[in-house]
Design an enzyme around this catalytic site. Structure first.
Site, PDB file in Angstrom:
ATOM      1  N   CYS A 152       0.807  -1.218   0.000  1.00  0.00           N
ATOM      2  CA  CYS A 152       0.000   0.000   0.000  1.00  0.00           C
ATOM      3  C   CYS A 152       0.843   1.272   0.000  1.00  0.00           C
ATOM      4  O   CYS A 152       0.628   2.184  -0.811  1.00  0.00           O
ATOM      5  CB  CYS A 152      -0.981  -0.016   1.175  1.00  0.00           C
ATOM      6  SG  CYS A 152      -0.229   0.108   2.816  1.00  0.00           S
ATOM      7  N   HIS A 170      -2.609   1.300   6.857  1.00  0.00           N
ATOM      8  CA  HIS A 170      -2.971   1.187   5.441  1.00  0.00           C
ATOM      9  C   HIS A 170      -3.151   2.591   4.871  1.00  0.00           C
ATOM     10  O   HIS A 170      -3.591   3.510   5.564  1.00  0.00           O
ATOM     11  CB  HIS A 170      -4.269   0.388   5.258  1.00  0.00           C
ATOM     12  CG  HIS A 170      -4.545   0.037   3.826  1.00  0.00           C
ATOM     13  ND1 HIS A 170      -3.868  -0.951   3.154  1.00  0.00           N
ATOM     14  CD2 HIS A 170      -5.416   0.576   2.926  1.00  0.00           C
ATOM     15  CE1 HIS A 170      -4.312  -1.025   1.906  1.00  0.00           C
ATOM     16  NE2 HIS A 170      -5.251  -0.109   1.743  1.00  0.00           N
ATOM     17  N   HIS A 182      -5.807   1.909  -4.279  1.00  0.00           N
ATOM     18  CA  HIS A 182      -4.923   1.353  -3.260  1.00  0.00           C
ATOM     19  C   HIS A 182      -4.516  -0.071  -3.611  1.00  0.00           C
ATOM     20  O   HIS A 182      -5.108  -0.706  -4.476  1.00  0.00           O
ATOM     21  CB  HIS A 182      -5.586   1.415  -1.872  1.00  0.00           C
ATOM     22  CG  HIS A 182      -6.676   0.396  -1.660  1.00  0.00           C
ATOM     23  ND1 HIS A 182      -6.862  -0.265  -0.465  1.00  0.00           N
ATOM     24  CD2 HIS A 182      -7.650  -0.078  -2.494  1.00  0.00           C
ATOM     25  CE1 HIS A 182      -7.903  -1.081  -0.566  1.00  0.00           C
ATOM     26  NE2 HIS A 182      -8.391  -0.990  -1.767  1.00  0.00           N
TER      27      HIS A 182
END
Length: 360
Positions: free
Chosen positions: A275, A323, A335
């Site tokens: 990520c 994240h 993402h």
């Protein structure tokens, strides 16, 4: 003789035999019961498996970010150590040159008879020769002093470099040990998740993949991933994204081009990403250098509230800031979700929102 006799054996009667057998069977059954309860894994429903796998993926991502941070620090320490070693090599060359110069002076003095220049001057009777030799002796003294000073300077510098190198090496070894711990943690979580998923039937696994793929996406496998990628690309706006500035537009354009590429923990592109690797690469394409991890990227710009979000902002999730995605407007982000889920567009509502940063 009596001392050597064997003790007399008394065989069990019928009732005693039956009692002993009953007790033995009961003991065996009890042992089996406890052994089974101690080692048998409880049956989990598909919903429980999904919840546990999701938790394991989240924990793996948290460990991945710690791994990324440890790797960044290890790389910096290794680079610093390499620079110190290069400088030490250059100083060693200069030290050898200074020693050679000092040796030449010593050799010249030895060939001149080993007499001190002041003594040699005192022995001459020619005034002109005396003055000429005095000037030469003064220059020789200056050269000798300069050579000694150069040797001393390089030796001092080398000692300092060796001390700094030892510190950097210790630092590097600590970061590498942390790197190994975090790598083991990531791999352990992912292995556990795969083991749990393997307990599902093919139909249950497909439902799980469909649920984690998000609205409008189909199940697992290459066909499902391909359909998800087509859906993501089809949902992209026509023409450039309306971003607040050209750099944000460039970052988004780069992220859009990565849709469909796999998630690989620790990866920064160009063929796979995690990520924070994706957001770092996207902004690098726009000429902006972001730090490597989620918990450092959140401090890489100006904090903005959820209501103030604009395309190009970094959006962060979970309480541990584990994240990150790139906001593209309309409540959507690009993402890299998790292993098995390629880079995609997703709503920011699908995870617990933790904050946002506008890259400046």
């Amino acid at each position: 003789m009596a001392a050597h006799r064997k003790p007399r054996q008394f065989p069990l009667g019928g009732q005693a035999v039956r009692t002993a057998a009953t007790l033995a069977l009961a003991s065996a059954a009890t042992a089996t019961l406890f052994e089974g309860s101690g080692h048998a894994e409880p049956a989990l429903t598909p919903a429980q498996v999904k919840a546990k796998v999701d938790q394991l993926y989240q924990e793996a991502e948290a460990a991945t970010e710690k791994y990324n941070g440890a790797k960044e620090k290890a790389d910096q320490a290794r680079g610093s150590l390499d620079r110190l070693r290069d400088e030490a090599a250059r100083r060693t060359d200069r030290l050898n040159e200074a020693r050679d110069g000092l040796g030449s002076i010593a050799t010249a003095q030895y060939r001149a008879g080993g007499l001190d220049p002041a003594v040699q001057l005192a022995l001459t009777s020619d005034p002109e020769q005396y003055l000429a030799r005095a000037a030469l002796a003064e220059k020789a003294g200056e050269r000798q002093a300069a050579a000694v000073a150069s040797v001393h300077r390089e030796l001092t510098g080398l000692r300092q470099l060796h001390s700094e190198s030892a510190e950097r090496l210790t630092e590097l070894q600590g970061h590498e040990a942390d790197l190994r711990r975090q790598k083991a943690a990531v791999q352990g979580k992912l292995t556990e998740a795969r083991t749990l998923l393997a307990r599902l039937t093919a139909e249950e696994r497909a439902r799980y993949e469909a649920a984690t793929a998000g609205p409008g996406r189909t199940g697992s496998g290459s066909s499902g991933d391909t359909a998800a990628v087509r859906a993501d690309r089809g949902s992209l706006p026509r023409g450039p994204v309306s971003a607040p500035n050209s750099r944000a537009a460039q970052a988004i354009a780069f992220a859009q081009a990565q849709i469909g590429k796999p998630y690989v923990w620790g990866a920064t592109g160009p063929s796979a990403y995690d990520c924070s690797g994706l957001t770092q690469a996207s902004w690098r394409a726009a000429g902006v250098s972001l730090p490597r991890t989620t918990y450092t990227q959140i401090n890489a710009g100006q904090r903005v509230s959820r209501s103030e979000l604009a395309p190009g902002d970094l959006v962060f999730f979970y309480s541990g800031i584990t994240h990150v995605g790139l906001y593209i407007g309309g409540g959507q982000m690009i993402h890299a979700p998790r292993p098995g889920a390629p880079v995609r567009i997703a709503p920011i509502d699908e995870m617990p929102f933790a904050g946002a940063t506008r890259v400046t």
